[in-house]
Design a protein around this motif. Structure first.
Motif, PDB file in Angstrom:
ATOM      1  N   SER A  69      -7.932 -32.811  16.235  1.00 18.11           N
ATOM      2  CA  SER A  69      -7.758 -34.028  15.456  1.00 18.11           C
ATOM      3  C   SER A  69      -6.831 -33.765  14.274  1.00 18.11           C
ATOM      4  O   SER A  69      -6.759 -32.642  13.762  1.00 18.11           O
ATOM      5  N   ARG A 100     -11.271 -32.297  20.869  1.00 20.72           N
ATOM      6  CA  ARG A 100     -11.593 -31.331  19.822  1.00 20.72           C
ATOM      7  C   ARG A 100     -10.432 -31.136  18.849  1.00 20.72           C
ATOM      8  O   ARG A 100     -10.616 -30.578  17.771  1.00 20.72           O
ATOM      9  N   SER A 136     -12.220 -28.628  16.435  1.00 23.83           N
ATOM     10  CA  SER A 136     -13.643 -28.697  16.103  1.00 23.83           C
ATOM     11  C   SER A 136     -14.418 -27.468  16.569  1.00 23.83           C
ATOM     12  O   SER A 136     -15.235 -26.929  15.824  1.00 23.83           O
ATOM     13  N   ARG A 137     -14.178 -27.053  17.790  1.00 27.95           N
ATOM     14  CA  ARG A 137     -14.838 -25.860  18.331  1.00 27.95           C
ATOM     15  C   ARG A 137     -13.827 -25.121  19.181  1.00 27.95           C
ATOM     16  O   ARG A 137     -13.428 -25.589  20.248  1.00 27.95           O
ATOM     17  N   ARG A 185     -14.915 -23.609  13.954  1.00 30.94           N
ATOM     18  CA  ARG A 185     -14.027 -24.712  13.568  1.00 30.94           C
ATOM     19  C   ARG A 185     -12.801 -24.137  12.884  1.00 30.94           C
ATOM     20  O   ARG A 185     -12.901 -23.250  12.049  1.00 30.94           O
ATOM     21  N   THR A 213      -9.382 -25.067  10.620  1.00 34.39           N
ATOM     22  CA  THR A 213      -8.746 -26.065   9.761  1.00 34.39           C
ATOM     23  C   THR A 213      -7.400 -25.519   9.305  1.00 34.39           C
ATOM     24  O   THR A 213      -7.327 -24.506   8.601  1.00 34.39           O
ATOM     25  N   THR A 251      -7.357 -30.113  12.712  1.00 36.80           N
ATOM     26  CA  THR A 251      -8.686 -29.533  12.881  1.00 36.80           C
ATOM     27  C   THR A 251      -8.973 -29.338  14.360  1.00 36.80           C
ATOM     28  O   THR A 251      -8.722 -30.240  15.178  1.00 36.80           O
TER      29      THR A 251
END
Lengths: 128, 108
Positions: B64, B62, B77-78, B18, B20, B75
């Motif tokens: 966001s 994925r 996610s993966r 992830r 960020t 972000t």
């Protein structure tokens, strides 16, 4: 699908001017604002200014006031960015990008907007 | 003009992890006036997020965005191999529109 196609790379001498074009295809040109953003080698993105062609109204970043002129030809859906008094620090990739805001199915040109899509970029090299 | 700062400068991660990314503004901006872009070497930036949290057409789920005021986050996610790139935030609430300096997401 909207596409912005820019003119080719340029090599200029210090003190000269360069004029880069950006032709839009697809979509509705009258709904667009076109901005110009530059990126020096290895650096970030810098907004130079833009135009709303249907109003023939342009706005420039203070840094470039007096040195940049952005114009549009609605008959060919083409926007132009001319930068004068070139110096080595102006060596960069110059991008055009569309600003369009749509709400409830109606779209408006907006300079203060996100940019999508972008042209492919035009490398301008300033060198003696 | 509004100055945007991004952190970290470089994020080294592995595929599947992830990511960020942070974007901070020098003054408060309405959340509807913040966008994120992805740029790969030799390519033009590509719009990912506008209005702080709305995905652009064709952008995978994925990605966001969130945040308000002066603090915003992108972000992923993966991470997939295609996601390793430079990411820029942009504010368009106040003229001139300005960009952050970018966060590089590279492969660990």
């Amino acid at each position: 699908q909207v596409q912005l196609v820019q003119s080719g790379a340029e090599v200029k001498k210090p003190g000269s001017s360069v004029k880069v074009s950006c032709k839009a295809s697809g979509g509705t040109f009258r709904n667009y604002a076109i901005s110009w953003v530059r990126q020096a080698p290895g650096q970030g993105l810098e907004w130079m200014g833009g135009i709303i062609p249907i109003f023939d109204k342009s706005n420039y970043a203070q840094k470039f006031q007096g040195r940049v002129t952005i114009t549009a030809d609605t008959s060919t859906s083409t926007t132009y960015m001319e930068l004068s008094s070139l110096r080595s620090e102006d060596t960069a990739v110059y991008y055009c990008a569309r600003g369009e805001y749509c709400i409830s199915g109606v779209c408006y040109p907006r300079l203060l907007n996100w940019f999508d899509p972008w042209g492919q970029g035009t490398l301008v090299t300033v060198s003696s | 003009e509004i100055v945007l700062t991004q952190s970290p400068g470089t994020l080294s991660l592995s595929p599947g992890e992830r990511a960020t990314l942070s974007c901070r503004a020098s003054q408060s901006i309405s959340s509807i006036y913040l966008a994120w872009y992805q740029q790969k070497p030799g390519q033009a930036p590509r719009l990912l997020i506008y209005g702080a949290s709305s995905r652009a057409t064709g952008i995978p789920h994925r990605f966001s965005g969130s945040g308000s005021g002066t603090d915003f986050t992108l972000t992923i996610s993966r991470l997939e191999p295609a996601d390793f790139a430079v990411y820029y935030c942009q504010q368009y609430g106040s003229s001139p529109p300005t960009f952050g300096p970018g966060t590089t997401v590279d492969i660990k």
